[in-house]
Scaffold this motif. Structure first.
Motif, PDB file in Angstrom:
ATOM      1  N   VAL A   1       0.913  -1.189  -0.054  1.00  0.00           N
ATOM      2  CA  VAL A   1      -0.098   0.057   0.029  1.00  0.00           C
ATOM      3  C   VAL A   1       0.762   1.345  -0.079  1.00  0.00           C
ATOM      4  CG1 VAL A   1      -1.673   1.185   1.098  1.00  0.00           C
ATOM      5  CG2 VAL A   1      -1.920  -1.222   1.354  1.00  0.00           C
ATOM      6  N   GLY A   2       0.495   2.118  -0.740  1.00  0.00           N
ATOM      7  CA  GLY A   2       1.260   3.525  -0.624  1.00  0.00           C
ATOM      8  C   GLY A   2       1.827   4.055  -2.033  1.00  0.00           C
ATOM      9  N   PHE A   3       1.652   3.247  -3.423  1.00  0.00           N
ATOM     10  CA  PHE A   3       2.022   3.402  -4.625  1.00  0.00           C
ATOM     11  C   PHE A   3       1.425   5.065  -4.985  1.00  0.00           C
ATOM     12  CE2 PHE A   3       2.461  -0.934  -4.894  1.00  0.00           C
ATOM     13  CZ  PHE A   3       3.901  -1.188  -5.231  1.00  0.00           C
ATOM     14  N   ASP A   4       2.240   5.719  -5.688  1.00  0.00           N
ATOM     15  CA  ASP A   4       2.076   7.086  -6.518  1.00  0.00           C
ATOM     16  C   ASP A   4       0.696   6.920  -7.219  1.00  0.00           C
ATOM     17  OD1 ASP A   4       3.981   8.392  -5.069  1.00  0.00           O
ATOM     18  OD2 ASP A   4       5.269   8.445  -7.066  1.00  0.00           O
ATOM     19  N   SER A   5       0.575   5.651  -7.811  1.00  0.00           N
ATOM     20  CA  SER A   5      -0.605   5.430  -8.844  1.00  0.00           C
ATOM     21  C   SER A   5      -2.016   5.524  -8.216  1.00  0.00           C
ATOM     22  CB  SER A   5      -0.095   4.437  -9.668  1.00  0.00           C
ATOM     23  OG  SER A   5      -0.145   3.160  -9.007  1.00  0.00           O
ATOM     24  N   GLU A   6      -2.134   5.265  -6.776  1.00  0.00           N
ATOM     25  CA  GLU A   6      -3.371   5.071  -6.083  1.00  0.00           C
ATOM     26  C   GLU A   6      -4.110   6.424  -6.041  1.00  0.00           C
ATOM     27  OE1 GLU A   6      -1.226   2.011  -2.741  1.00  0.00           O
ATOM     28  OE2 GLU A   6      -1.770   3.837  -2.198  1.00  0.00           O
ATOM     29  N   LYS A   7      -5.105   6.331  -6.721  1.00  0.00           N
ATOM     30  CA  LYS A   7      -6.110   7.346  -7.132  1.00  0.00           C
ATOM     31  C   LYS A   7      -7.040   7.886  -5.780  1.00  0.00           C
ATOM     32  CE  LYS A   7      -5.843   6.875 -12.052  1.00  0.00           C
ATOM     33  NZ  LYS A   7      -4.732   5.746 -12.189  1.00  0.00           N
ATOM     34  N   GLY A   8      -7.256   6.559  -5.196  1.00  0.00           N
ATOM     35  CA  GLY A   8      -8.315   6.933  -4.093  1.00  0.00           C
ATOM     36  C   GLY A   8      -8.125   5.713  -3.095  1.00  0.00           C
ATOM     37  N   SER A   9      -8.862   5.337  -2.217  1.00  0.00           N
ATOM     38  CA  SER A   9      -8.696   4.237  -1.272  1.00  0.00           C
ATOM     39  C   SER A   9      -8.681   2.996  -2.189  1.00  0.00           C
ATOM     40  CB  SER A   9     -10.250   4.148  -0.533  1.00  0.00           C
ATOM     41  OG  SER A   9      -9.794   3.128   0.422  1.00  0.00           O
ATOM     42  N   VAL A  10      -7.668   1.986  -1.849  1.00  0.00           N
ATOM     43  CA  VAL A  10      -7.222   0.930  -2.373  1.00  0.00           C
ATOM     44  C   VAL A  10      -7.917  -0.228  -1.670  1.00  0.00           C
ATOM     45  CG1 VAL A  10      -5.384   1.841  -3.715  1.00  0.00           C
ATOM     46  CG2 VAL A  10      -5.013   0.643  -1.600  1.00  0.00           C
ATOM     47  N   ALA A  11      -8.040   0.173  -0.244  1.00  0.00           N
ATOM     48  CA  ALA A  11      -8.508  -1.051   0.653  1.00  0.00           C
ATOM     49  C   ALA A  11      -9.441  -2.004   0.104  1.00  0.00           C
ATOM     50  CB  ALA A  11      -9.027  -0.577   2.047  1.00  0.00           C
ATOM     51  N   ALA A  12     -10.474  -1.542  -0.378  1.00  0.00           N
ATOM     52  CA  ALA A  12     -11.590  -2.526  -0.591  1.00  0.00           C
ATOM     53  C   ALA A  12     -11.106  -3.528  -1.821  1.00  0.00           C
ATOM     54  CB  ALA A  12     -12.825  -1.529  -0.996  1.00  0.00           C
ATOM     55  N   GLY A  13     -10.484  -2.755  -2.707  1.00  0.00           N
ATOM     56  CA  GLY A  13     -10.068  -3.684  -4.032  1.00  0.00           C
ATOM     57  C   GLY A  13      -8.783  -4.672  -3.457  1.00  0.00           C
ATOM     58  N   MET A  14      -8.183  -4.333  -2.552  1.00  0.00           N
ATOM     59  CA  MET A  14      -7.260  -5.330  -2.318  1.00  0.00           C
ATOM     60  C   MET A  14      -7.730  -6.351  -1.384  1.00  0.00           C
ATOM     61  SD  MET A  14      -3.437  -4.303  -0.241  1.00  0.00           S
ATOM     62  CE  MET A  14      -3.007  -3.439  -1.857  1.00  0.00           C
ATOM     63  N   VAL A  15      -8.593  -6.223  -0.530  1.00  0.00           N
ATOM     64  CA  VAL A  15      -9.166  -7.086   0.364  1.00  0.00           C
ATOM     65  C   VAL A  15      -9.980  -8.156  -0.542  1.00  0.00           C
ATOM     66  CG1 VAL A  15     -11.301  -7.515   1.981  1.00  0.00           C
ATOM     67  CG2 VAL A  15      -9.404  -5.656   2.423  1.00  0.00           C
ATOM     68  N   GLU A  16     -10.760  -7.701  -1.727  1.00  0.00           N
ATOM     69  CA  GLU A  16     -11.481  -8.378  -2.571  1.00  0.00           C
ATOM     70  C   GLU A  16     -10.744  -9.099  -3.294  1.00  0.00           C
ATOM     71  OE1 GLU A  16     -14.736  -7.690  -6.246  1.00  0.00           O
ATOM     72  OE2 GLU A  16     -13.658  -5.949  -5.438  1.00  0.00           O
TER      73      GLU A  16
END
Length: 531
Positions: free
Chosen positions: A327-342
């Motif tokens: 978690v923490g890449f520059d390309s993250e445009k918003g919350s990534v938590a839900a996508g990663m958990v999924e």
């Protein structure tokens, strides 16, 4: 005339709080640490036969005054999470006027931090240790010996000194087939240390290492420590039939694990060969389910595919997957938590090393962040480098609080016992093991200890464990030993994740209350940004 020298090899402490130390799982089997120090025992084999060598692993045993007094010279070194203790060992040596040699990946990446050592061995040791030995014999008491990156001929690597190990102290012992990786992930230092052209040992070399471990009475889990076992597929495919023949001849005394890139799933024949030789686990760097992130970080081998289908293919070959996420890449445009958990749920991977992005020394990422003026300065001498308890050593594109909150959310979701054992249950149904696990001494004792401790790993853990175990026993009994393994790891992962969540809660509170202030930024100079 034969010369003599007494060498004390000291393997430094890892960070006490780490995803990888699996303390509780070690206790189940009577071990003291997961992995043995393969690097040091390989260096020991490069020393003159007339020199005496004693090994002390600070993660498993005490370093005594008698050990120190015995030695003519100390050799130490290791990885970034060992830096603090490695520097402490060097200070101890200098205080007692004991010559000290330091080597390994961290000093190779950050030699200036280890300038107080008498000798530095930078890079791969096989072709430069002879120069060090000659210098020592000639009376030199300081020096730097540097190997050309990625050029060492690993067919010259000696049989490691497995005899120096107290084998019962470890969950597994390592061997190595290849070095280097053909990919160029921006955040990874493997290509910087070992190059992009994977070099392999001969089949005879690796089988000789297995012979040596077998002769010492070792049985059970051996880890191929390659950073990408399939980096040189052609050589691997020539090796596996010989390995299968060796296993058959010895009645399969070993089970193997390794690390490989996700494109392993694209080669059904290779998967069958790995399964036939008794590989049972592989670590895969998934990093992120977001395609933009994978492209930006140059991890393109993970794109243009269904991650869930790829992981299922590996599971159905009888090999279970552990995975890394960041978690923490520059390309993250918003919350990534839900996508990663999924993604983690869809792939049914129980053991996931989720970390905060950390700019390692000598990586493309670090050079870019320096150029952009976004890399933090800090106490480099004591930084642990453990992504689970450190990370984000740079100015993030998204608000730091949002990145930390995503990280906290992912850990909380995936290490909830219902979620964790739900994934283990699905793994248990998918894992098509052709070969039955061979019980070794201590397995039954470990299982009984697990039954008495599993309920202590958190509320509801015992109930979810028994539901999963019964389901596996009914539907796929050959997978039972492997779901038991992943359950044992939860004794560490459940409490560890809650500890990290607590630390992140405090970090977020510090940001909310204005107690956190960004460290100073490093300035991009010619000294910091290589041409």
């Amino acid at each position: 005339m034969t010369d003599s020298c007494k060498i004390l090899m000291i393997f430094p402490l890892f960070n006490a709080s780490s995803f990888w130390n699996y303390k509780e799982a070690c206790e189940l089997s009577g071990a003291r640490y997961p992995a043995a120090p393969l690097g040091l025992i390989t260096v020991a084999a490069l020393l003159p036969k007339s020199w005496e060598v004693r090994l002390v692993n600070r993660n498993t045993e005490l370093l005594t005054d008698d050990d120190f007094a015995w030695a003519d010279m100390v050799m130490t070194g290791g990885m970034l999470p060992q830096r603090h203790d490695a520097l402490h060992i060097i200070d101890m040596c200098r205080a007692s006027n004991k010559p000290v040699v330091v080597g390994g990946p961290d000093v190779t990446s950050s030699p200036d931090l280890y300038s107080t050592a008498n000798f530095q061995v930078l890079g791969e040791a096989e072709e430069i240790m002879g120069h060090f030995v000659s210098a020592w014999r000639n009376g030199d008491r300081q020096g730097v010996f540097k190997a050309e990156m990625g050029k060492t001929d690993v067919t010259k690597s000696p049989l490691p000194r497995f005899d120096l190990l107290k084998l019962d102290q470890y969950l597994h012992v390592g061997v190595q087939f290849s070095r280097g990786c053909p990919f160029s992930c921006e955040f990874c230092d493997i290509i910087e240390l070992y190059g992009r052209v994977p070099r392999t040992k001969t089949n005879e070399q690796v089988l000789a290492e297995l012979d040596a471990l077998y002769a010492l009475g070792y049985r059970g889990h051996i880890d191929f420590v390659d950073d990408n076992l399939i980096g040189n597929k052609k050589a691997l495919k020539k090796f596996l039939p010989d390995l299968e023949q060796w296993q058959n001849k010895k009645k399969f005394p070993f089970e193997f694990s390794t690390e490989a890139s996700i494109n392993l799933a694209d080669d059904a024949d290779l998967l069958r060969s790995l399964s036939a030789t008794n590989f049972f686990a592989v670590f895969v760097g998934i990093e992120s389910p977001d395609t933009d992130t994978l492209v930006m970080t140059q991890k393109k081998q993970n794109t243009r595919r269904s991650l869930a289908q790829s992981i299922t293919k590996i599971h159905e070959a009888g090999i279970f997957v552990n995975a890394g996420f960041i978690v923490g890449f520059d390309s993250e445009k918003g919350s990534v938590a839900a996508g990663m958990v999924e993604c983690i749920e869809d792939t049914a991977i129980p053991v996931c090393m989720v970390g905060l992005l950390y700019a390692l020394p000598t990586t493309q990422l670090t050079r870019r962040l320096l150029t952009e003026g976004r890399l933090f300065s800090g106490d480099e001498e004591t930084h642990s480098g453990d992504q689970c308890t450190a990370g984000l050593n740079f100015e993030t594109k998204r608000p730091r609080r949002d990145v930390l909150n995503d990280y906290r959310t992912v850990l909380k979701e995936i290490y909830n016992p219902v979620a964790y054992f739900g994934r283990v249950k699905r793994l248990g149904r998918m894992l098509k093991r052709e070969r039955t696990h061979k019980m070794i001494r201590g397995d039954l004792r470990s299982f009984l200890r697990l039954l008495t401790r599993i309920h202590k790993a958190g509320p509801g853990t015992g109930r979810e464990f028994w539901r999963m175990l019964l389901d596996c026993a009914l539907h796929n009994p050959k997978a039972v030993p492997y779901v038991v393994m992943t359950s044992a790891l939860y004794l560490h992962l459940g409490p560890f994740s809650r500890q990290v969540i607590s630390e992140i809660d405090q970090d977020i509170a510090d940001i909310d209350q204005g107690r956190w202030h960004p460290p100073a930024l490093l300035q991009a100079t010619e000294a910091l940004v290589p041409a």
